[in-house]
Design a protein around this motif. Structure first.
Motif, short mmCIF file in Angstrom:
data_model
loop_
_atom_site.label_atom_id
_atom_site.label_comp_id
_atom_site.label_asym_id
_atom_site.label_seq_id
_atom_site.Cartn_x
_atom_site.Cartn_y
_atom_site.Cartn_z
N LEU A 163 -10.98 3.38 9.64
CA LEU A 163 -9.63 3.84 9.91
C LEU A 163 -9.03 3.09 11.09
O LEU A 163 -9.72 2.87 12.10
CB LEU A 163 -9.64 5.34 10.20
N VAL A 164 -7.78 2.71 10.97
CA VAL A 164 -7.04 2.11 12.08
C VAL A 164 -6.05 3.13 12.64
O VAL A 164 -6.05 3.44 13.82
CB VAL A 164 -6.31 0.84 11.64
N ALA A 165 -5.18 3.63 11.74
CA ALA A 165 -4.16 4.58 12.18
C ALA A 165 -3.63 5.33 10.96
O ALA A 165 -3.60 4.80 9.85
CB ALA A 165 -3.00 3.85 12.87
N THR A 166 -3.23 6.57 11.19
CA THR A 166 -2.59 7.37 10.15
C THR A 166 -1.35 8.04 10.70
O THR A 166 -1.21 8.23 11.93
CB THR A 166 -3.53 8.45 9.59
N ILE A 167 -0.46 8.41 9.78
CA ILE A 167 0.75 9.13 10.16
C ILE A 167 1.03 10.16 9.08
O ILE A 167 1.00 9.85 7.88
CB ILE A 167 1.94 8.18 10.38
N THR A 168 1.27 11.40 9.48
CA THR A 168 1.52 12.46 8.51
C THR A 168 3.00 12.46 8.10
O THR A 168 3.84 11.77 8.69
CB THR A 168 1.17 13.83 9.09
N SER A 169 3.29 13.28 7.10
CA SER A 169 4.67 13.40 6.65
C SER A 169 5.55 13.97 7.76
O SER A 169 6.76 13.72 7.77
CB SER A 169 4.74 14.30 5.42
N GLY A 170 4.95 14.67 8.68
CA GLY A 170 5.71 15.21 9.81
C GLY A 170 5.78 14.29 11.01
O GLY A 170 6.40 14.63 12.02
N GLY A 171 5.15 13.12 10.89
CA GLY A 171 5.25 12.13 11.96
C GLY A 171 4.11 12.17 12.97
O GLY A 171 4.14 11.42 13.96
N LEU A 172 3.11 13.01 12.75
CA LEU A 172 1.97 13.04 13.67
C LEU A 172 1.09 11.82 13.42
O LEU A 172 0.79 11.49 12.28
CB LEU A 172 1.17 14.32 13.46
N ALA A 191 -2.38 5.71 0.94
CA ALA A 191 -1.50 6.87 0.75
C ALA A 191 -2.36 8.02 0.26
O ALA A 191 -3.14 7.86 -0.69
CB ALA A 191 -0.40 6.57 -0.24
N TRP A 192 -2.22 9.17 0.87
CA TRP A 192 -3.09 10.31 0.53
C TRP A 192 -2.27 11.57 0.38
O TRP A 192 -1.44 11.91 1.22
CB TRP A 192 -4.14 10.49 1.62
N SER A 193 -2.53 12.22 -0.74
CA SER A 193 -2.01 13.57 -0.95
C SER A 193 -3.03 14.27 -1.84
O SER A 193 -4.19 14.38 -1.43
CB SER A 193 -0.62 13.54 -1.56
N VAL A 194 -2.67 14.67 -3.01
CA VAL A 194 -3.65 15.21 -3.95
C VAL A 194 -4.59 14.10 -4.39
O VAL A 194 -5.80 14.30 -4.55
CB VAL A 194 -2.95 15.84 -5.17
N MET A 195 -4.02 12.92 -4.57
CA MET A 195 -4.81 11.73 -4.89
C MET A 195 -4.65 10.71 -3.78
O MET A 195 -3.79 10.84 -2.91
CB MET A 195 -4.35 11.15 -6.23
N GLU A 196 -5.52 9.69 -3.85
CA GLU A 196 -5.52 8.67 -2.82
C GLU A 196 -5.29 7.31 -3.46
O GLU A 196 -5.83 7.01 -4.52
CB GLU A 196 -6.85 8.68 -2.08
N TYR A 197 -4.46 6.49 -2.79
CA TYR A 197 -4.12 5.17 -3.31
C TYR A 197 -4.34 4.12 -2.22
O TYR A 197 -4.16 4.40 -1.03
CB TYR A 197 -2.66 5.14 -3.77
N TRP A 198 -4.70 2.92 -2.69
CA TRP A 198 -4.95 1.80 -1.78
C TRP A 198 -4.18 0.57 -2.23
O TRP A 198 -4.01 0.32 -3.42
CB TRP A 198 -6.44 1.45 -1.77
N SER A 258 5.76 1.63 -4.34
CA SER A 258 6.56 1.48 -5.55
C SER A 258 7.39 2.72 -5.87
O SER A 258 8.24 2.68 -6.75
CB SER A 258 5.64 1.17 -6.74
N ARG A 259 7.11 3.80 -5.16
CA ARG A 259 7.94 5.00 -5.33
C ARG A 259 7.98 5.74 -4.00
O ARG A 259 7.36 5.32 -3.02
CB ARG A 259 7.38 5.89 -6.44
N SER A 260 8.67 6.84 -3.99
CA SER A 260 8.88 7.58 -2.76
C SER A 260 7.56 7.98 -2.09
O SER A 260 6.64 8.44 -2.75
CB SER A 260 9.70 8.85 -3.04
N ILE A 261 7.50 7.77 -0.79
CA ILE A 261 6.32 8.20 -0.03
C ILE A 261 6.55 9.56 0.61
O ILE A 261 5.69 10.07 1.32
CB ILE A 261 5.94 7.17 1.06
N PHE A 262 7.70 10.14 0.34
CA PHE A 262 8.05 11.39 1.01
C PHE A 262 7.01 12.47 0.74
O PHE A 262 6.69 13.27 1.61
CB PHE A 262 9.42 11.86 0.55
N GLY A 263 6.46 12.48 -0.47
CA GLY A 263 5.53 13.53 -0.84
C GLY A 263 4.09 13.33 -0.39
O GLY A 263 3.27 14.23 -0.54
#
Length: 114
Positions: A47-56, A97-104, A25-30
């Motif tokens: 876990l199935v798969a993850t991708i970092t903001s840098g593309g790893l 989505a994970w950063s300071v907080m986590e969302y599902w 619903s908002r930018s995932i850039f952060g």
């Protein structure tokens, strides 16, 4: 706060393919990391798969070589391309989505059956 909405699940035969999408619903850039998890009946979420903001990217051993995760920061979307599907891939798939907080998200059901 962000809402994540998954789509693309359904019934597919063994060996088939599906592409899951996760719309934010908002930018995932952060977000440091975006990911896909799944939960099969009677089992814990995994876990199935993850991708970092840098593309790893990182994959569970059971899907490596068959699934591909990608993210489009411009569209605020995360994708999971699933090929060579097996019956054991049957599960509800959740976007994360994970950063300071986590969302599902609420999940989308994938059923692999003949």
């Amino acid at each position: 706060q962000v809402q994540l909405v998954e789509s693309g699940g359904g019934l597919v035969q063994p060996g088939g393919s599906l592409r899951l999408s996760c719309a934010a619903s908002r930018s995932i850039f952060g977000f440091t990391r975006m990911g896909w998890y799944r939960q099969a009946p009677g089992k814990q979420r995994e876990l199935v798969a993850t991708i970092t903001s840098g593309g790893l990217t990182n994959y569970a051993g059971s899907v490596k070589g068959r699934f591909t995760i990608s993210r489009d920061n411009a569209k605020d979307m995360v994708y999971l391309q699933m090929n060579s599907l097996k019956p054991e891939d049957t599960a509800v798939y959740y976007c994360n989505a994970w950063s300071v907080m986590e969302y599902w998200g609420k999940g989308t059901l994938v059923t692999v059956s003949s």
